[in-house]
Enzyme design. Structure first.
Site, PDB file in Angstrom:
ATOM      1  N   GLY A  46      22.138  -5.477  -7.108  1.00  0.00           N
ATOM      2  CA  GLY A  46      22.647  -5.521  -5.736  1.00  0.00           C
ATOM      3  C   GLY A  46      22.257  -6.834  -5.086  1.00  0.00           C
ATOM      4  N   GLN A  51      20.073 -12.328   1.804  1.00  0.00           N
ATOM      5  CA  GLN A  51      19.357 -12.897   0.645  1.00  0.00           C
ATOM      6  C   GLN A  51      19.940 -14.222   0.176  1.00  0.00           C
ATOM      7  OE1 GLN A  51      19.575  -8.945  -1.530  1.00  0.00           O
ATOM      8  NE2 GLN A  51      17.547  -9.639  -2.161  1.00  0.00           N
ATOM      9  N   CYS A  96      13.062  -6.322  -5.994  1.00  0.00           N
ATOM     10  CA  CYS A  96      13.877  -7.054  -5.024  1.00  0.00           C
ATOM     11  C   CYS A  96      13.963  -8.505  -5.467  1.00  0.00           C
ATOM     12  CB  CYS A  96      13.245  -6.972  -3.637  1.00  0.00           C
ATOM     13  SG  CYS A  96      14.192  -7.843  -2.363  1.00  0.00           S
ATOM     14  N   LEU A  97      15.178  -9.045  -5.466  1.00  0.00           N
ATOM     15  CA  LEU A  97      15.350 -10.430  -5.919  1.00  0.00           C
ATOM     16  C   LEU A  97      14.693 -11.421  -4.959  1.00  0.00           C
ATOM     17  CD1 LEU A  97      19.052 -10.215  -7.173  1.00  0.00           C
ATOM     18  CD2 LEU A  97      16.953 -10.187  -8.555  1.00  0.00           C
ATOM     19  N   HIS A 138      18.839   0.326  -0.194  1.00  0.00           N
ATOM     20  CA  HIS A 138      18.040  -0.912  -0.277  1.00  0.00           C
ATOM     21  C   HIS A 138      18.828  -2.083   0.327  1.00  0.00           C
ATOM     22  CE1 HIS A 138      15.229  -3.626  -2.758  1.00  0.00           C
ATOM     23  NE2 HIS A 138      16.192  -4.468  -2.396  1.00  0.00           N
ATOM     24  N   GLU A 139      20.135  -2.166   0.000  1.00  0.00           N
ATOM     25  CA  GLU A 139      20.948  -3.306   0.488  1.00  0.00           C
ATOM     26  C   GLU A 139      21.215  -3.196   1.991  1.00  0.00           C
ATOM     27  OE1 GLU A 139      20.960  -5.650  -1.453  1.00  0.00           O
ATOM     28  OE2 GLU A 139      20.535  -4.546  -3.292  1.00  0.00           O
ATOM     29  N   HIS A 142      18.325  -4.398   3.855  1.00  0.00           N
ATOM     30  CA  HIS A 142      18.310  -5.871   3.977  1.00  0.00           C
ATOM     31  C   HIS A 142      19.124  -6.315   5.195  1.00  0.00           C
ATOM     32  CE1 HIS A 142      16.160  -7.609   0.612  1.00  0.00           C
ATOM     33  NE2 HIS A 142      16.834  -6.914  -0.298  1.00  0.00           N
TER      34      HIS A 142
HETATM   35  O1  K1U Z   1      18.676  -6.425  -3.243  1.00  0.00           O
HETATM   36  C1  K1U Z   1      18.006  -6.868  -4.167  1.00  0.00           C
HETATM   37  O2  K1U Z   1      16.969  -7.477  -3.970  1.00  0.00           O
HETATM   38  C2  K1U Z   1      18.450  -6.601  -5.576  1.00  0.00           C
HETATM   39  C3  K1U Z   1      17.662  -5.479  -6.236  1.00  0.00           C
HETATM   40  C4  K1U Z   1      18.379  -4.171  -5.952  1.00  0.00           C
HETATM   41  C5  K1U Z   1      17.632  -2.908  -6.223  1.00  0.00           C
HETATM   42  C6  K1U Z   1      16.840  -2.724  -7.328  1.00  0.00           C
HETATM   43  C7  K1U Z   1      16.204  -1.528  -7.547  1.00  0.00           C
HETATM   44  C8  K1U Z   1      16.348  -0.507  -6.674  1.00  0.00           C
HETATM   45  C9  K1U Z   1      17.111  -0.689  -5.560  1.00  0.00           C
HETATM   46  C10 K1U Z   1      17.766  -1.877  -5.338  1.00  0.00           C
HETATM   47  C11 K1U Z   1      17.633  -5.768  -7.731  1.00  0.00           C
HETATM   48  O3  K1U Z   1      18.638  -5.817  -8.362  1.00  0.00           O
HETATM   49  S1  K1U Z   1      16.078  -6.016  -8.463  1.00  0.00           S
HETATM   50  C12 K1U Z   1      16.485  -6.260 -10.198  1.00  0.00           C
HETATM   51  C13 K1U Z   1      16.868  -5.001 -10.888  1.00  0.00           C
HETATM   52  O4  K1U Z   1      16.709  -3.919 -10.378  1.00  0.00           O
HETATM   53  C14 K1U Z   1      17.481  -5.073 -12.236  1.00  0.00           C
HETATM   54  C15 K1U Z   1      17.600  -6.258 -12.900  1.00  0.00           C
HETATM   55  C16 K1U Z   1      18.173  -6.299 -14.170  1.00  0.00           C
HETATM   56  C17 K1U Z   1      18.626  -5.154 -14.750  1.00  0.00           C
HETATM   57  C18 K1U Z   1      18.503  -3.956 -14.113  1.00  0.00           C
HETATM   58  C19 K1U Z   1      17.937  -3.915 -12.846  1.00  0.00           C
HETATM   59 ZN    ZN Z   2      16.107  -6.578  -2.163  1.00  0.00          ZN
END
Ligand code: K1U
Ligand code: ZN
Length: 174
Positions: A46, A51, A96-97, A138-139, A142
Site C-alpha cells: 500500500g 508518503q 510501514c514504508l 493503515h493507508e 496516513h
Molecule cells: O503504507 C505503507 O507504509 C505500506 C505498508 C502497508 C501495510 C503493511 C502491513 C500492514 C498494513 C499496511 C507496506 O506495504 S510495508 C511492506 C509490506 O508489508 C510488504 C512488503 C513486501 C511484501 C509483502 C508485504
Molecule cells: Zn505506512
C-alpha cells in the site's frame, strides 16, 4: 511512469491531514500510477499520498498474494471513506514504508466497508476483510496524519521510532 521518493519519519508531511480531491485530473491519475509503481518497487502492499510528499486524499494498494500465484489486484482510490467497521478485531504485525525496519502488532476492526472514487470518478463501495481491511485502515490513517506506531504502547512506539529515525538519518547521510 516514474518512481517517487518515499518520505521517511520524522518528515512533518506524515503528520499532516490530506485534503479531499475536488476534480480528478490527468495529473492526479498520473500521480496514482506513479504511486503504484513506487509501491511495487519498494516493495509494499500500500501507499498513501503523504508518503510521497503530496496532500491529496489518494491511496493505492495491492494485497494479492504473489506467492500463492494470485494475479495482481491494483487498487487506486480517491477520497476513500470507511462507512462501516466490524465489532470483531484482527491483530496484524504491520510495517510501514516510511518507518524503516519498524514492525508492531496493531489491533483494528477485522472488516470494513469503504466508499471511494475510482480514477474515472465512479463511486465504488468495497467490503474488505483480512489483510486488505488492515491495509485500507493503515493507508487511511496516513491520510489523517496517523502512523501505525500511534496504535502501539509508548514503550514499543519509542523503540520503533528511535531505530527508524536513525536508519532514515543514516540513509540521508549516504
Ligand atoms: O503504507 C505503507 O507504509 C505500506 C505498508 C502497508 C501495510 C503493511 C502491513 C500492514 C498494513 C499496511 C507496506 O506495504 S510495508 C511492506 C509490506 O508489508 C510488504 C512488503 C513486501 C511484501 C509483502 C508485504
Ligand atoms: Zn505506512
Amino acid at each position: 511512469m516514474a518512481l517517487l521518493p518515499i518520505v521517511l519519519v520524522p518528515d512533518p508531511v506524515l503528520r499532516q491531514v490530506a485534503k479531499p480531491v475536488e476534480t480528478i485530473t490527468p495529473e492526479l491519475r498520473r500521480l496514482m500510477d506513479d504511486m503504484l509503481e513506487t509501491m511495487y518497487e519498494a516493495p509494499g502492499i500500500g501507499l498513501a499520498a503523504n508518503q510521497v510528499g503530496r496532500l491529496e486524499r489518494v491511496i493505492v494498494m495491492d494485497c494479492a498474494d504473489k506467492h500463492e500465484g494470485e494475479e495482481p489486484q491494483p487498487l487506486q482510490m480517491v477520497n476513500p471513506e470507511i462507512i462501516a467497521t466490524s465489532q470483531e478485531t484482527n491483530t496484524y504485525n504491520e510495517g510501514c514504508l516510511s518507518i524503516p525496519e519498524g514492525l508492531g502488532d496493531v489491533v483494528r476492526p477485522a472488516a470494513v466497508t469503504l466508499r471511494y472514487l475510482d480514477p474515472d470518478g465512479q463511486s465504488c463501495e468495497l467490503e474488505a476483510d483480512g489483510l486488505l481491511a488492515t491495509c485500507i485502515q493503515h493507508e487511511i490513517d496516513h491520510l489523517n496524519g496517523i502512523l501505525f506506531t500511534d496504535h502501539l504502547s509508548k514503550l514499543k512506539r519509542d523503540m520503533v521510532l528511535k531505530k527508524a529515525k536513525k536508519i532514515a538519518r543514516d540513509r540521508q547521510a549516504g
